[in-house]
Design an enzyme around this catalytic site. Structure first.
Site, PDB file in Angstrom:
ATOM      1  N   GLY A  70       0.822  -1.207   0.000  1.00 32.82           N
ATOM      2  CA  GLY A  70       0.000   0.000   0.000  1.00 32.82           C
ATOM      3  C   GLY A  70       0.857   1.258   0.000  1.00 32.82           C
ATOM      4  CB  THR A  71       4.032   2.040   1.744  1.00 30.82           C
ATOM      5  OG1 THR A  71       3.497   1.801   3.046  1.00 30.82           O
ATOM      6  CG2 THR A  71       5.042   3.159   1.801  1.00 30.82           C
ATOM      7  CG  ASN A 151      -4.502   3.454   9.558  1.00 33.70           C
ATOM      8  OD1 ASN A 151      -4.846   4.514   9.027  1.00 33.70           O
ATOM      9  ND2 ASN A 151      -3.352   3.323  10.177  1.00 33.70           N
ATOM     10  CD  GLN A 179      -6.528  -0.925   7.656  1.00 31.33           C
ATOM     11  OE1 GLN A 179      -7.245  -1.900   7.887  1.00 31.33           O
ATOM     12  NE2 GLN A 179      -5.256  -0.884   8.011  1.00 31.33           N
ATOM     13  CB  SER A 199      -1.837  -3.344   1.130  1.00 33.58           C
ATOM     14  OG  SER A 199      -0.713  -4.044   1.573  1.00 33.58           O
ATOM     15  CB  ALA A 200      -2.185  -8.843  -0.859  1.00 29.30           C
ATOM     16  CG  HIS A 201      -0.163  -6.871   4.589  1.00 29.18           C
ATOM     17  ND1 HIS A 201      -0.197  -6.460   5.892  1.00 29.18           N
ATOM     18  CD2 HIS A 201       0.237  -5.797   3.874  1.00 29.18           C
ATOM     19  CE1 HIS A 201       0.183  -5.188   5.966  1.00 29.18           C
ATOM     20  NE2 HIS A 201       0.445  -4.765   4.749  1.00 29.18           N
ATOM     21  CB  THR A 237      11.375  -9.519 -11.633  1.00 30.75           C
ATOM     22  OG1 THR A 237      12.418  -9.323 -12.585  1.00 30.75           O
ATOM     23  CG2 THR A 237      10.783 -10.917 -11.804  1.00 30.75           C
ATOM     24  CB  CYS A 328       4.712   1.988  15.742  1.00 31.34           C
ATOM     25  SG  CYS A 328       6.021   3.181  15.633  1.00 31.34           S
TER      26      CYS A 328
HETATM   27  C1  LIG Z   1      -4.801   3.221   5.425  1.00 32.93           C
HETATM   28  C2  LIG Z   1      -3.471   2.619   5.121  1.00 32.93           C
HETATM   29  N1  LIG Z   1      -2.786   3.054   4.048  1.00 32.93           N
HETATM   30  C3  LIG Z   1      -1.593   2.537   3.722  1.00 32.93           C
HETATM   31  C4  LIG Z   1      -1.016   1.540   4.465  1.00 32.93           C
HETATM   32  C5  LIG Z   1       0.314   0.986   4.068  1.00 32.93           C
HETATM   33  O1  LIG Z   1       0.154  -0.310   3.564  1.00 32.93           O
HETATM   34  P1  LIG Z   1       1.384  -1.349   3.521  1.00 32.93           P
HETATM   35  O2  LIG Z   1       1.530  -1.888   4.899  1.00 32.93           O
HETATM   36  O3  LIG Z   1       0.938  -2.414   2.556  1.00 32.93           O
HETATM   37  O4  LIG Z   1       2.548  -0.608   3.039  1.00 32.93           O
HETATM   38  C6  LIG Z   1      -1.684   1.063   5.608  1.00 32.93           C
HETATM   39  C7  LIG Z   1      -1.081   0.031   6.471  1.00 32.93           C
HETATM   40  O5  LIG Z   1      -1.415  -0.116   7.624  1.00 32.93           O
HETATM   41  C8  LIG Z   1      -2.952   1.608   5.928  1.00 32.93           C
HETATM   42  O6  LIG Z   1      -3.640   1.185   6.995  1.00 32.93           O
END
Ligand SMILES: Cc1ncc(COP(=O)(O)O)c(C=O)c1O
Length: 379
Positions: A70-71, A151, A179, A199-201, A237, A328
């Site tokens: 996600g980042t 989140n 989220q 983000s898949a996790h 890749t 964190c």
């Molecule tokens: C709202 C939100 N955006 C972005 C992220 C970042 O995702 P990632 O952990 O896949 O980098 C998070 C992760 O907690 C999130 O809660």
């Protein structure tokens, strides 16, 4: 036995997802850019995954770009909107994830991008009138970036309302749906949003893979320079097994969306009632209306305790895993920027409980009992 109530930080990988991924580690392990059959098979698995994800949100396949998390998705959207789309002004909120807020700081410092941070109320809601007022004053290319489901406290923004006002003033709109994707349904043909990130996790998929959606006309170029993977939108890749796992996890989540929501919301409401009975002085953070609050997250502000934030450590010692506010990355205990922007005092102890389909009422009972014991020991 442990009790895991930190699913907003990350979720357990589903066994079926893992099974779907395994062949791509030891059978079809070719590089998707290779021309031979093993490479072509890997490539076709990626395209199948793209088709699945695009189908779930009613996007076109070409509008989905796979990333590592996600980042990365949020960084790409914000930085490339400035670099490639001529964005000079970004309007956002103080309750975004740090990967958005820190990117905005960077863009302001190094690219002199104008950043407007809209205030939120004491439940984390964005003032839509303020947003419209800001948009009515703009005279440069603007992007609105507003988190869909927070989140830390679970408050949700109204994507349709934001998309419509952005459409009215002809500005770009990005919603951080990390989220909420695979917990809620989206239809990008009905909601005029330009960018989504996921983000898949966060939905029982693997770590290290995510995607972003970009509306056809809003084409950004690769943030990472290198090969021509992802049709030139993201070099490097591909994480083939991860992409396959993410699509599988998303498809499974969509198939059980209603049942899972009912189960998880039941647990959230049960905790809300039980913790109030056990600790009458507890405060709930965020919006309480189920329609405007992420059903997986319940944020509490606990009364003061002699252990302070070490209270969480005491829960940890008993195998109960919750979170102070958000996960964190540094491990350092810093105050929550989200609670601070909502005017919540730092005198209380923030505790975020976040649920998944695997949680049970027993988990809630164990947590509440442990909290009650910790407070009773002080009197
Ligand atoms: C709202 C939100 N955006 C972005 C992220 C970042 O995702 P990632 O952990 O896949 O980098 C998070 C992760 O907690 C999130 O809660």
């Amino acid at each position: 036995m442990s009790v895991y109530l930190d699913n907003a930080a990350t979720t357990a990988l589903d066994a079926d997802v893992l099974n779907a991924m395994l062949p791509f580690y030891h059978e079809v392990y070719g590089n998707p850019s290779s021309q031979h059959e093993m490479g072509r098979k890997a490539k076709s698995a990626i395209e199948e995954a793209r088709k699945t994800i695009a189908g779930l949100i009613n996007a076109n396949q070409g509008e989905i770009v796979f990333t590592s998390c996600g980042t990365e998705s949020n960084n790409t959207i914000l930085k490339c909107a400035v670099r490639d789309l001529g964005v000079k002004h970004i309007i956002s909120t103080p309750i975004e994830h740090h990967c958005v807020l820190h990117t905005l700081e960077y863009l302001s410092e190094t690219h002199r991008i104008k950043i407007t941070i809209l205030p939120v109320d004491n439940e984390g809601r964005v003032d839509m009138e303020q947003l419209e007022r800001q948009l009515s004053l703009i005279n440069e290319k603007t992007l609105v970036s507003i988190i869909h489901a927070n989140n830390e406290v679970g408050t949700m923004s109204d994507m349709d309302a934001i998309a419509n006002v952005c459409d009215k003033y002809d500005v770009l709109y990005h919603a951080d749906t990390v989220q909420s994707f695979a917990h809620y349904k989206f239809d990008v043909k009905k909601t005029p949003v330009h960018f989504l990130s996921a983000s898949a996790h966060k939905f029982h998929g693997p770590k290290g893979v995510g995607f972003f959606y970009m509306k056809g006309a809003a084409k950004v170029h690769s943030f990472i320079h290198g090969g021509g993977q992802e049709r030139g939108y993201r070099a490097g890749t591909e994480n083939v097994a991860g992409i396959v796992g993410m699509a599988y996890a998303a498809k499974m989540a969509y198939e059980h969306l209603e049942n899972d929501r009912e189960h998880i919301l039941g647990l959230k409401n049960y905790l809300r009632e039980e913790v109030k009975k056990a600790l009458p002085d507890v405060e709930l953070n965020g919006v309480l209306d189920d329609n405007q609050s992420l059903f997986t997250v319940l944020s509490l502000s606990l009364p003061t305790h002699p252990s302070g934030s070490l209270l969480l450590f005491k829960l940890d010692m008993q195998g109960i895993y919750v979170s102070g506010s958000s996960a964190c990355s540094s491990g350092a205990s810093v105050g929550s920027h989200v609670l601070a922007s909502m005017g919540k005092g730092a005198d209380r102890i923030p505790l975020r409980c976040s649920f998944s389909k695997y949680n049970t009422k027993e988990d809630v009972d164990i947590l509440v009992k442990a909290l009650k014991n910790l407070y009773e020991k002080t009197v």
